[in-house]
Structures are given as C-alpha cells and as structure tokens.
Motif scaffolding. Sequence first.
Motif, PDB file in Angstrom:
ATOM      1  N   CYS A   1      33.474  32.960  44.434  1.00 20.77           N
ATOM      2  CA  CYS A   1      33.469  32.422  43.071  1.00 20.77           C
ATOM      3  C   CYS A   1      34.294  33.313  42.155  1.00 20.77           C
ATOM      4  N   MET A   2      35.020  32.695  41.216  1.00 21.83           N
ATOM      5  CA  MET A   2      35.897  33.466  40.336  1.00 21.83           C
ATOM      6  C   MET A   2      35.218  33.768  39.005  1.00 21.83           C
ATOM      7  N   ALA A   3      35.285  35.037  38.644  1.00 22.55           N
ATOM      8  CA  ALA A   3      34.842  35.469  37.318  1.00 22.55           C
ATOM      9  C   ALA A   3      36.060  35.985  36.562  1.00 22.55           C
ATOM     10  N   PHE A   4      36.077  35.732  35.260  1.00 23.68           N
ATOM     11  CA  PHE A   4      37.164  36.327  34.475  1.00 23.68           C
ATOM     12  C   PHE A   4      36.576  37.335  33.499  1.00 23.68           C
ATOM     13  N   PRO A   5      37.240  38.486  33.408  1.00 21.14           N
ATOM     14  CA  PRO A   5      36.652  39.621  32.698  1.00 21.14           C
ATOM     15  C   PRO A   5      36.875  39.568  31.199  1.00 21.14           C
ATOM     16  N   SER A   6      36.306  40.556  30.505  1.00 20.57           N
ATOM     17  CA  SER A   6      36.483  40.673  29.070  1.00 20.57           C
ATOM     18  C   SER A   6      37.940  40.992  28.750  1.00 20.57           C
ATOM     19  N   ALA A   7      38.300  40.872  27.489  1.00 25.12           N
ATOM     20  CA  ALA A   7      39.690  41.049  27.078  1.00 25.12           C
ATOM     21  C   ALA A   7      40.214  42.462  27.352  1.00 25.12           C
ATOM     22  N   SER A   8      39.325  43.429  27.415  1.00 18.01           N
ATOM     23  CA  SER A   8      39.759  44.812  27.648  1.00 18.01           C
ATOM     24  C   SER A   8      40.091  45.072  29.112  1.00 18.01           C
ATOM     25  N   GLN A   9      39.710  44.147  30.004  1.00 15.06           N
ATOM     26  CA  GLN A   9      40.013  44.271  31.418  1.00 15.06           C
ATOM     27  C   GLN A   9      41.188  43.376  31.780  1.00 15.06           C
ATOM     28  N   ARG A  10      41.571  43.368  33.052  1.00 18.47           N
ATOM     29  CA  ARG A  10      42.774  42.637  33.430  1.00 18.47           C
ATOM     30  C   ARG A  10      42.512  41.634  34.548  1.00 18.47           C
ATOM     31  N   GLY A  11      42.752  40.370  34.277  1.00 14.66           N
ATOM     32  CA  GLY A  11      42.837  39.354  35.301  1.00 14.66           C
ATOM     33  C   GLY A  11      41.541  38.933  35.971  1.00 14.66           C
ATOM     34  N   TRP A  12      41.644  37.806  36.681  1.00 15.11           N
ATOM     35  CA  TRP A  12      40.505  37.246  37.397  1.00 15.11           C
ATOM     36  C   TRP A  12      40.215  38.037  38.664  1.00 15.11           C
ATOM     37  N   TYR A  13      38.986  37.900  39.147  1.00 13.92           N
ATOM     38  CA  TYR A  13      38.638  38.483  40.444  1.00 13.92           C
ATOM     39  C   TYR A  13      37.600  37.606  41.130  1.00 13.92           C
ATOM     40  N   ASP A  14      37.601  37.637  42.447  1.00 19.71           N
ATOM     41  CA  ASP A  14      36.578  36.907  43.189  1.00 19.71           C
ATOM     42  C   ASP A  14      35.331  37.775  43.303  1.00 19.71           C
ATOM     43  N   ASP A  15      34.186  37.129  43.261  1.00 17.86           N
ATOM     44  CA  ASP A  15      32.916  37.849  43.249  1.00 17.86           C
ATOM     45  C   ASP A  15      31.911  37.051  44.071  1.00 17.86           C
ATOM     46  N   SER A  16      30.841  37.711  44.472  1.00 20.76           N
ATOM     47  CA  SER A  16      29.769  37.003  45.173  1.00 20.76           C
ATOM     48  C   SER A  16      29.137  35.990  44.228  1.00 20.76           C
ATOM     49  N   CYS A  17      28.984  34.767  44.694  1.00 19.35           N
ATOM     50  CA  CYS A  17      28.397  33.716  43.865  1.00 19.35           C
ATOM     51  C   CYS A  17      26.942  34.020  43.499  1.00 19.35           C
ATOM     52  N   ASN A  18      26.339  34.971  44.194  1.00 16.89           N
ATOM     53  CA  ASN A  18      24.951  35.354  43.919  1.00 16.89           C
ATOM     54  C   ASN A  18      24.833  36.374  42.802  1.00 16.89           C
ATOM     55  N   ASP A  19      25.971  36.970  42.386  1.00 15.04           N
ATOM     56  CA  ASP A  19      25.935  37.900  41.266  1.00 15.04           C
ATOM     57  C   ASP A  19      25.651  37.138  39.972  1.00 15.04           C
ATOM     58  N   ALA A  20      25.266  37.852  38.931  1.00 12.37           N
ATOM     59  CA  ALA A  20      24.866  37.219  37.673  1.00 12.37           C
ATOM     60  C   ALA A  20      25.869  37.519  36.562  1.00 12.37           C
ATOM     61  N   HIS A  21      26.364  36.462  35.935  1.00 13.48           N
ATOM     62  CA  HIS A  21      27.273  36.591  34.793  1.00 13.48           C
ATOM     63  C   HIS A  21      26.929  35.540  33.753  1.00 13.48           C
ATOM     64  N   SER A  22      27.489  35.706  32.567  1.00 15.97           N
ATOM     65  CA  SER A  22      27.419  34.675  31.544  1.00 15.97           C
ATOM     66  C   SER A  22      28.345  33.524  31.939  1.00 15.97           C
ATOM     67  N   GLY A  23      28.379  32.475  31.129  1.00 18.32           N
ATOM     68  CA  GLY A  23      29.260  31.344  31.441  1.00 18.32           C
ATOM     69  C   GLY A  23      29.528  30.492  30.225  1.00 18.32           C
ATOM     70  N   THR A  24      30.730  29.936  30.173  1.00 23.82           N
ATOM     71  CA  THR A  24      31.107  29.031  29.088  1.00 23.82           C
ATOM     72  C   THR A  24      31.086  27.592  29.578  1.00 23.82           C
ATOM     73  N   CYS A  25      30.319  26.762  28.889  1.00 21.81           N
ATOM     74  CA  CYS A  25      30.296  25.329  29.162  1.00 21.81           C
ATOM     75  C   CYS A  25      31.286  24.637  28.235  1.00 21.81           C
ATOM     76  N   VAL A  26      31.872  23.553  28.707  1.00 24.74           N
ATOM     77  CA  VAL A  26      32.861  22.856  27.885  1.00 24.74           C
ATOM     78  C   VAL A  26      32.652  21.344  27.983  1.00 24.74           C
ATOM     79  N   LEU A  27      32.937  20.667  26.871  1.00 25.74           N
ATOM     80  CA  LEU A  27      32.918  19.206  26.853  1.00 25.74           C
ATOM     81  C   LEU A  27      34.182  18.752  26.145  1.00 25.74           C
ATOM     82  N   HIS A  28      35.032  18.035  26.888  1.00 25.91           N
ATOM     83  CA  HIS A  28      36.256  17.475  26.328  1.00 25.91           C
ATOM     84  C   HIS A  28      36.006  16.013  25.951  1.00 25.91           C
ATOM     85  N   PRO A  29      36.787  15.510  25.005  1.00 28.23           N
ATOM     86  CA  PRO A  29      36.574  14.110  24.625  1.00 28.23           C
ATOM     87  C   PRO A  29      36.993  13.125  25.689  1.00 28.23           C
TER      88      PRO A  29
END
Length: 274
Positions: free
Chosen positions: A246-274
Amino acid sequence: MVKTIPLFCILTFVVLLTYADGNVASLPCGGKIFVEDSVVIDIPSLHGDECVWDIQTQDDRILAFTLINERFEDVQDYLTVHDGVGKDSPSLQIGNQMKYEASNKDLPPAMYTTSSVATLRSRGTRASVLQLKIQKAALCPFNLGPNTACGRIVDEISCYCMNFALLNWDYQMIFCYQNGMKLVSLESYDEEQAILSAWDVVQWSSLSDVKQEGNWVWETTGAPLIPGYQNWNIGEPNSASGEEDCMAFPSASQRGWYDDSCNDAHSGTCVLHP
C-alpha cells in the motif's frame, strides 16, 4: 471542458433582437437549465422585465455559482440566486456560505445551494452582458465526526475530508466508503500539494499492488498507476520489509511516496468529486 453557451442557444423562451445601431433588446425571458457538468451563460442587459430560470443538476449533487470578472456584491440589485425553485426560495448570499477551516483561499468566491435545484433571477438594466458560471458540485460537510476536517481545497466543486485517526489501509478505505466518499487517488502534483498544504501528515492513498505484485492500481477508481501521475521517492517502491503493498505519501517536509505494510496505521484523506 467548460463551455460558454449564449442564452439563445439554451433557453427556448429568450429571443434577442439586434438592431442596426448595435443595441440588443430582449423579449420576455426565462426557462430551464440542466447542468450536466459546467456551463457559462451570458445574462444580457434587461429593460425592466424580470428573467427567471429554473436550474437543476443531478439529484445527489448541488449547484455552485461563480461570476466571471465580477463580484456578487456588486450585482445583487441586478442578479439573485435562490436556494430552491419557487417564489419563496431564500436568496443565497456570499456572506452566509459555509467557511471551512481547511480551504483554498485562492478559489473564486462561490455560492452553493443546499439541494440540486435553484432559481436564477435577473432584473433591471445593465451596461454589459454578465457571465455566470454554473457547476455541478459535491455537497461538502464541515467534518465527518471527531478528529476529522473537510474543505474545498483543490477546486470549488470537490470535497476533501481528512480523517486524522490512525487506521490501517483497509479500515481507512472503509471509513471513507461509510461516509459516501473514497480514499484519495492522486491525479496531479498540484492536487497532492494542496492536500499537504491543508493537512501536513503522513497518510494513506488508495494506491496498492495487493492484487498483483508490482502492478500498482488506484483501488478506489480502478485506474492503473502508469501512465498517470506518480511521485515515488528514490528507490521506492522497494518492499523493504517484505509485504509492502500500500502506498503512503509523506508530509511536505519529507520526499516522495513509499510503499508500506497495509497493516500499518496512518491518517487518510477522503474525497468526493461531482
């Protein structure tokens, strides 16, 4: 693509007469407009008569109104937008629109309905044609409950909601679905930066190769990563600890996406497009 549609092309009840001296006069006007996506209409100068249009879009969406090269405050005596269809529908006001803590301040001022229908009224006279942009928009709540925040951070028609609760990838996906949204699928660098500008935390995306190793897919849209936008950090994805699907993307102070264990815990952004 936004289309500019003259009134005589979309309203059967409006007739414009152009005289030899270049003046334009309008006969009694009004009609119905269904907004599939986005339209820009030209509202002509009037000479005493009131024009009334019923505007409608998809039932589970709302309408967003923005003026081109004008301010709503400066034309309120000439043009009003009403929340609903009917004589008693309340007039929308810029000052009464919801103010999101997380929002893009560079977006044009917009007025939003609370349902899929609106009434547009113009009256009086004006020296020039007024251009009004009408868009189908996603309804955006103020939040989705404790430890969440929502806003229009990328454009004036989509809704993004951050869930700060640390969840594994599956549960973060489920949280978004339960709220009628989807875990974000990043479509551009600008979108990614807008999200990080609003919420500067490490977070899950919907990108995964859980179904087939090395075949990265945005799971909420079904779109393959390639040839779309990607922003992997150097050496990523690398499955450093074995199962990192699973891909996580880091905070602005870090660089680029990385793959991570899907079992790890992170925040998430939900989106709804029209």
